[in-house]
Design an enzyme around this catalytic site. Sequence first.
Site, mmCIF file in Angstrom:
data_model
loop_
_atom_site.group_PDB
_atom_site.id
_atom_site.type_symbol
_atom_site.label_atom_id
_atom_site.label_comp_id
_atom_site.label_asym_id
_atom_site.label_seq_id
_atom_site.Cartn_x
_atom_site.Cartn_y
_atom_site.Cartn_z
ATOM 1 C CG HIS A 111 -45.661 -47.362 12.862
ATOM 2 N ND1 HIS A 111 -46.202 -48.311 12.035
ATOM 3 C CD2 HIS A 111 -45.409 -46.293 12.072
ATOM 4 C CE1 HIS A 111 -46.282 -47.846 10.805
ATOM 5 N NE2 HIS A 111 -45.803 -46.621 10.796
ATOM 6 C CG ASP A 136 -45.325 -42.977 10.180
ATOM 7 O OD1 ASP A 136 -46.394 -43.612 10.244
ATOM 8 O OD2 ASP A 136 -44.287 -43.449 9.706
ATOM 9 N NE ARG A 170 -46.693 -44.164 1.333
ATOM 10 C CZ ARG A 170 -46.933 -44.466 2.597
ATOM 11 N NH1 ARG A 170 -46.961 -43.503 3.506
ATOM 12 N NH2 ARG A 170 -47.165 -45.710 2.962
ATOM 13 N NE ARG A 206 -42.485 -50.750 4.602
ATOM 14 C CZ ARG A 206 -42.718 -51.983 5.010
ATOM 15 N NH1 ARG A 206 -41.725 -52.854 5.097
ATOM 16 N NH2 ARG A 206 -43.927 -52.384 5.343
ATOM 17 C CB SER A 218 -52.493 -48.969 5.573
ATOM 18 O OG SER A 218 -52.973 -48.334 4.423
ATOM 19 C CE LYS A 276 -42.503 -46.584 7.782
ATOM 20 N NZ LYS A 276 -43.117 -46.061 9.018
ATOM 21 C CE LYS A 296 -50.798 -44.419 11.595
ATOM 22 N NZ LYS A 296 -49.627 -43.635 11.182
ATOM 23 C CB THR A 297 -53.497 -39.545 8.233
ATOM 24 O OG1 THR A 297 -52.330 -40.374 8.164
ATOM 25 C CG2 THR A 297 -53.140 -38.154 7.765
#
Length: 528
Positions: A217, A254, A319, A56, A235, A198, A239-240
């Site tokens: 989020h 997400d 990604r 981004r 990050s 986003k 979390k994942t």
Amino acid sequence: MSSVSISNELNELLMGKNVHIQLSVPQLVEKVLNRNEGLLTSTGAVRATTGKYTGRSPKDKYIVEEASTKDKIDWGSVNQPISEEVFTNLYHKVIHYLKEKDEVFVFKGFAGADKKHQLPIQVINEYAWNNLFAHQLFIRPNEDELKDHKAEFTVISAPNFKADPSVDGTKSETFIIISFERRTVLIGGTEYAGEIKKSIFSIMNYLLPENNILPMHCSANVGREGDVSLFFGLSGTGKTTLSADPNRRLIGDDEHGWSSNGVFNIEGGCYAKCINLSREKEPQIFDAIRFGSVLENVVVDEDTRVADYDDSTLTENTRAAYPIEAIDNIVVPSIAGHPNTIIFLTADAFGVLPPIAKLTKEQAMYHFLSGYTSKLAGTERGITSPQATFSTCFGSPFLPLPATRYAEMLGEKIDEHNAKVYLVNTGWTGGEYGVGNRMKLAYTRAMVQSALEGELTNVETVKDEIFGLEIPLHVPGVPDEVLQPNKTWADQDAYEKKAKELAAKFRENFKKFTNVSNDIEQKGGPIA
């Protein structure tokens, strides 16, 4: 230019002979290959590269300063204002640019799995692969929904249209501009597909609170008894990994909303990091990357077309985008009840936060506003030692409203639904980064499982003297001495010095919240 003339100009574009509306996945894949936008990998996924922008561009993101919104937006370095004149001029140029293209691609769909709170959207793309990305990331309409579909927000992405800062009023060739009055997002000068995703999340973060819905989020899953859990984390915090539990069904990975009815996924797909991805570590993600999926900036062998997920030549931020249906163990539709358990994940490289702690409502609001984790040496140029980093509400780049609005809503919902909140440190133990060791994943999984199953609700605790956190004395499957960080350090003076250093960073960061109640600051944060 008025809203009416903008709408007319958009309609003219959509009626053009060069426009393809709602192509199927196979049709889009064919377009990607025929237009040389990407290549087909050995699993059937499409691989595209995004040039110099592999992430981004936050410094190029703006919100139009408009009469109806200017007093609501939390203006600053994240939400940069831009004039209506700049937006209008760029809008006219982008529309004209797309009218001249041989082909333009349009996806119509939704944000928000709860039909009571869905936002009908359309995404207009210069690239077929960007449109395929939108098709996989957002909620896809059925035939009846498509007939009645009327977009309430439009994203227009023209990567090869580059702004001229001296003429167009931008900082660079790149721009991501949201106009809430025109219900439009303009994206130019960047091919990175994450800007599309986003932008919609930022819009939902503005719209949902108006209906008393908390946008979040986070990832979310549900257990066999219908119990719902949320996982917040920046990050590298896990979390994942931790939300992908074979004994629990995934709601989403997400972005979610928390309404009076419960939790719902905002998206219809997943946008997973895939650097160092393997079937052994992340089998669900690995196997989801198949026909119709999009790989972004992943290095692929030109002959075998096999993806090399360990190769970061193009970027560390590789990604994979795929529909949530590519995951076997999911909730359909992506809706569930109110959260029973909320997990805040942090990777503390200072090695001083406990591996798990019970939070009061005030502490939950404090740590939600703080959004702490650590950046490690080597992750960014110039970082030679661990650095504390704070991302408000675990998602500061996407919050148009003041952060305290979201924190207050979280506190109200915790109270209303009696949700239990835990801070889980997946970072270092026995010393800081370079001295201690990373917390064993098996221990973290055991702690999270105990929290989700309610085993820690009435467990005996001890208060951390520096951070004021209640630390469980016993967790099944975890050695007792691991639970209290001061007991894992050989040098107690070094521990206390490092803990006080981090506590001071928390307090310094929290000074930016000028309208927070004393209860949150005094009861929620480190003990002064």
